[in-house]
Design an enzyme around this catalytic site. Structure first.
Site, PDB file in Angstrom:
ATOM      1  N   VAL A   1       0.885  -1.164   0.000  1.00 40.14           N
ATOM      2  CA  VAL A   1       0.000   0.000   0.000  1.00 40.14           C
ATOM      3  C   VAL A   1       0.920   1.210   0.000  1.00 40.14           C
ATOM      4  O   VAL A   1       1.646   1.451   0.961  1.00 40.14           O
ATOM      5  CB  VAL A   1      -0.931   0.017   1.232  1.00 40.14           C
ATOM      6  CG1 VAL A   1      -1.786   1.279   1.234  1.00 40.14           C
ATOM      7  CG2 VAL A   1      -1.798  -1.236   1.271  1.00 40.14           C
ATOM      8  N   HIS A   2       0.920   1.931  -1.116  1.00 44.35           N
ATOM      9  CA  HIS A   2       1.823   3.070  -1.298  1.00 44.35           C
ATOM     10  C   HIS A   2       0.982   4.348  -1.316  1.00 44.35           C
ATOM     11  O   HIS A   2       0.135   4.507  -2.180  1.00 44.35           O
ATOM     12  CB  HIS A   2       2.582   2.907  -2.621  1.00 44.35           C
ATOM     13  CG  HIS A   2       3.740   3.827  -2.774  1.00 44.35           C
ATOM     14  ND1 HIS A   2       3.597   5.138  -3.130  1.00 44.35           N
ATOM     15  CD2 HIS A   2       5.063   3.609  -2.599  1.00 44.35           C
ATOM     16  CE1 HIS A   2       4.795   5.704  -3.187  1.00 44.35           C
ATOM     17  NE2 HIS A   2       5.700   4.784  -2.864  1.00 44.35           N
ATOM     18  N   MET A   3       1.240   5.237  -0.368  1.00 42.19           N
ATOM     19  CA  MET A   3       0.424   6.439  -0.206  1.00 42.19           C
ATOM     20  C   MET A   3       1.087   7.646  -0.867  1.00 42.19           C
ATOM     21  O   MET A   3       2.078   8.173  -0.372  1.00 42.19           O
ATOM     22  CB  MET A   3       0.186   6.697   1.278  1.00 42.19           C
ATOM     23  CG  MET A   3      -0.597   5.568   1.934  1.00 42.19           C
ATOM     24  SD  MET A   3      -0.698   5.721   3.730  1.00 42.19           S
ATOM     25  CE  MET A   3       0.795   4.860   4.226  1.00 42.19           C
TER      26      MET A   3
END
Length: 159
Positions: free
Chosen positions: A79-81
């Site tokens: 999960v890359h924000m």
């Protein structure tokens, strides 16, 4: 007698509230070219981030912008924000989980300050990548181009 093994699947939940897009539409070549794997992104309407799967937190980047998860079936999810948010060194990110913790699908795992991130000239896309895509048969996405919320199933991985 030959027995056919039942196919297994993992449901993917939205990581946030906003518009669901295909990973090929992310404005970053590393993600859009699927160099890191298959996936999708949410263009968030708020800064709340939720786990897309049930599993374990296997890694948290010290810059707080990315979280690694693993399902019980061995699916590895990143999960890359935001885009280029590693450069913020954690500014604008708050985490609600820690490494080795178990998470439920849809569990609130982080928050990002969208206004701060935008003010620094960064994109706020929340990207979900299956980093071990070679281990899966298929990734199906539902509701592409539509507004989704964190409790909504947006995809399925077939093993």
């Amino acid at each position: 007698m030959l027995f056919k093994r039942k196919s297994k699947s993992v449901e993917l939940y939205s990581v946030g509230n906003g518009d669901l897009i295909d990973i090929i539409d992310v404005k970053d070549q590393v993600f859009s070219s699927k160099l890191m794997g298959e996936g999708f992104a949410v263009l968030p309407s708020d800064g709340n981030i939720f786990s897309p799967i049930e599993g374990d937190v296997v890694s948290i980047f010290n810059t707080k912008h990315a979280i690694g998860l693993r399902s019980k079936n061995g699916i590895e999810i990143l999960v890359h924000m935001g885009l280029d948010t590693v450069e913020l060194n954690g500014e604008g990110f708050e985490l609600f989980i820690s490494e080795n913790e178990k998470v439920a699908a849809g569990q609130h795992i982080a928050k990002m300050d969208l206004d701060l991130i935008k003010s620094k000239g960064k994109q706020t896309d929340i990207i979900v990548v299956v980093t071990n895509s070679s281990e899966i048969k298929d990734l199906s996405l539902f509701n592409l181009g539509n507004n989704v919320n964190n409790s909504q199933i947006v995809g399925q991985i077939d093993l």
